[in-house]
Scaffold this active site. Sequence first.
Site, PDB file in Angstrom:
ATOM      1  N   THR A  46       0.837  -1.204   0.000  1.00  0.00           N
ATOM      2  CA  THR A  46       0.000   0.000   0.000  1.00  0.00           C
ATOM      3  C   THR A  46       0.866   1.247   0.000  1.00  0.00           C
ATOM      4  O   THR A  46       0.639   2.187  -0.781  1.00  0.00           O
ATOM      5  CB  THR A  46      -0.909   0.015   1.244  1.00  0.00           C
ATOM      6  OG1 THR A  46      -1.679  -1.173   1.273  1.00  0.00           O
ATOM      7  CG2 THR A  46      -1.830   1.220   1.221  1.00  0.00           C
ATOM      8  N   TYR A 116     -13.234  -4.446  -3.003  1.00  0.00           N
ATOM      9  CA  TYR A 116     -14.334  -3.998  -3.853  1.00  0.00           C
ATOM     10  C   TYR A 116     -15.278  -5.152  -4.180  1.00  0.00           C
ATOM     11  O   TYR A 116     -16.362  -5.222  -3.615  1.00  0.00           O
ATOM     12  CB  TYR A 116     -13.873  -3.298  -5.134  1.00  0.00           C
ATOM     13  CG  TYR A 116     -15.039  -2.704  -5.899  1.00  0.00           C
ATOM     14  CD1 TYR A 116     -15.780  -1.665  -5.338  1.00  0.00           C
ATOM     15  CD2 TYR A 116     -15.427  -3.201  -7.132  1.00  0.00           C
ATOM     16  CE1 TYR A 116     -16.876  -1.145  -6.003  1.00  0.00           C
ATOM     17  CE2 TYR A 116     -16.511  -2.684  -7.798  1.00  0.00           C
ATOM     18  CZ  TYR A 116     -17.233  -1.658  -7.233  1.00  0.00           C
ATOM     19  OH  TYR A 116     -18.326  -1.150  -7.881  1.00  0.00           O
ATOM     20  N   TYR A 142      -2.464 -10.443   3.892  1.00  0.00           N
ATOM     21  CA  TYR A 142      -2.576  -9.093   4.438  1.00  0.00           C
ATOM     22  C   TYR A 142      -4.036  -8.813   4.738  1.00  0.00           C
ATOM     23  O   TYR A 142      -4.864  -8.768   3.825  1.00  0.00           O
ATOM     24  CB  TYR A 142      -2.001  -8.096   3.420  1.00  0.00           C
ATOM     25  CG  TYR A 142      -1.976  -6.647   3.835  1.00  0.00           C
ATOM     26  CD1 TYR A 142      -2.206  -6.242   5.143  1.00  0.00           C
ATOM     27  CD2 TYR A 142      -1.688  -5.666   2.896  1.00  0.00           C
ATOM     28  CE1 TYR A 142      -2.164  -4.903   5.498  1.00  0.00           C
ATOM     29  CE2 TYR A 142      -1.639  -4.319   3.247  1.00  0.00           C
ATOM     30  CZ  TYR A 142      -1.875  -3.945   4.545  1.00  0.00           C
ATOM     31  OH  TYR A 142      -1.837  -2.622   4.892  1.00  0.00           O
ATOM     32  N   ARG A 147      -9.299  -0.961   4.460  1.00  0.00           N
ATOM     33  CA  ARG A 147      -9.077  -0.681   3.036  1.00  0.00           C
ATOM     34  C   ARG A 147      -9.852  -1.613   2.126  1.00  0.00           C
ATOM     35  O   ARG A 147     -10.203  -1.238   1.016  1.00  0.00           O
ATOM     36  CB  ARG A 147      -7.583  -0.767   2.702  1.00  0.00           C
ATOM     37  CG  ARG A 147      -6.783   0.416   3.233  1.00  0.00           C
ATOM     38  CD  ARG A 147      -5.554   0.632   2.368  1.00  0.00           C
ATOM     39  NE  ARG A 147      -4.765   1.751   2.873  1.00  0.00           N
ATOM     40  CZ  ARG A 147      -4.471   2.835   2.152  1.00  0.00           C
ATOM     41  NH1 ARG A 147      -4.920   2.968   0.921  1.00  0.00           N
ATOM     42  NH2 ARG A 147      -3.724   3.780   2.671  1.00  0.00           N
ATOM     43  N   LYS A 170      -0.026 -10.299   7.819  1.00  0.00           N
ATOM     44  CA  LYS A 170       0.126  -8.913   8.254  1.00  0.00           C
ATOM     45  C   LYS A 170      -1.241  -8.485   8.764  1.00  0.00           C
ATOM     46  O   LYS A 170      -2.186  -8.357   8.001  1.00  0.00           O
ATOM     47  CB  LYS A 170       0.582  -8.024   7.098  1.00  0.00           C
ATOM     48  CG  LYS A 170       0.689  -6.544   7.465  1.00  0.00           C
ATOM     49  CD  LYS A 170       1.071  -5.694   6.268  1.00  0.00           C
ATOM     50  CE  LYS A 170       1.115  -4.214   6.645  1.00  0.00           C
ATOM     51  NZ  LYS A 170       1.422  -3.344   5.474  1.00  0.00           N
ATOM     52  N   ILE A 212       5.405  -4.906   9.600  1.00  0.00           N
ATOM     53  CA  ILE A 212       5.586  -4.372   8.249  1.00  0.00           C
ATOM     54  C   ILE A 212       5.150  -2.926   8.359  1.00  0.00           C
ATOM     55  O   ILE A 212       3.973  -2.623   8.500  1.00  0.00           O
ATOM     56  CB  ILE A 212       4.796  -5.174   7.208  1.00  0.00           C
ATOM     57  CG1 ILE A 212       5.353  -6.612   7.163  1.00  0.00           C
ATOM     58  CG2 ILE A 212       4.885  -4.523   5.833  1.00  0.00           C
ATOM     59  CD1 ILE A 212       4.621  -7.543   6.222  1.00  0.00           C
TER      60      ILE A 212
END
Length: 301
Positions: A46, A116, A142, A147, A170, A212
């Site tokens: 990201t 999405y 992740y 997000r 993560k 991270i």
Amino acid sequence: MAIFTGSGAAICTPFDKSGGFSPGAYEKLIQFQVEEGTDAIVACGTTGEMSTLSTQEHIEVVRVAVAAAKKYGDAHGRKVPVVAGAGGNDTAKCEAVGKALVQAGVDALMYVTPYYNKTSQRGLVAHYTRIAKAVEVPIVMYNIPGRTGMNMTPTTMAELAKLPNIAAVKEATGDFGQVAEIAERCGDALDIYSGNDDYIVPILSLGGKGVISTIANIAPRQVHDMVAKFHAGDIAGSREIQLGMLPVVRCLFADVNPIVVKAALNLMDFDMGLCRAPLTTPEDALVEALREAMTAYGLLK
């Protein structure tokens, strides 16, 4: 065996004045990271603006990261693994990109949960299983619902951890109950990395291997030392570093990441350029607050 223990810097991708990738600036940033003790380079996450890179650019960025990590790692007598983001919301494309990045020499791949269009928990198992069977390197899952709009459950992670190259997660939910359950259900089968800079020590206390990190772009030594101190048993020293950096962390996430950390690197004379649209520049007041926080923390004079 863990992909890395310590600080994985989720590094920014620099762009030149024309908006293209700037390999020289990228190598300079990686040199700084290695010299300051960063334990792994995490490219094209990201913070690296992966979603705005073409596939060709994506592969080029990772090739530069792999070469630079080896060059400067060898110079300091240590191996600095490169983890490359390869996630998306199209399983077939994720598979193809992952294969290309393996060819580029990465040590591991990081795949964010699909966004999405999203999917179900059963769909997540199918998505990661297909990818894991397509590539031979370790995979970091992740989980960042803020997000992606979806959360991967500990039960799903435990199922996926049975696959030999699903190595780590993560975790960026901020839900410590969930992190504890992941550790309970998965044990040594799945390493946990903090996905947020404001609670690295709490994740370590639940068995995390490291972080991270976004702030590691500008404070790599401090983040490395925080994790190293914790694992060496200096919990108070680790906690002191965590709490001391919080004013800077709050500035870095006062706008959409990586807008502010890129501005911070520019303040430190790393020629990172601007973020790609739709991301924009931080407001002047935020830049001034950032400058003040970085100066107080010793990152700027």
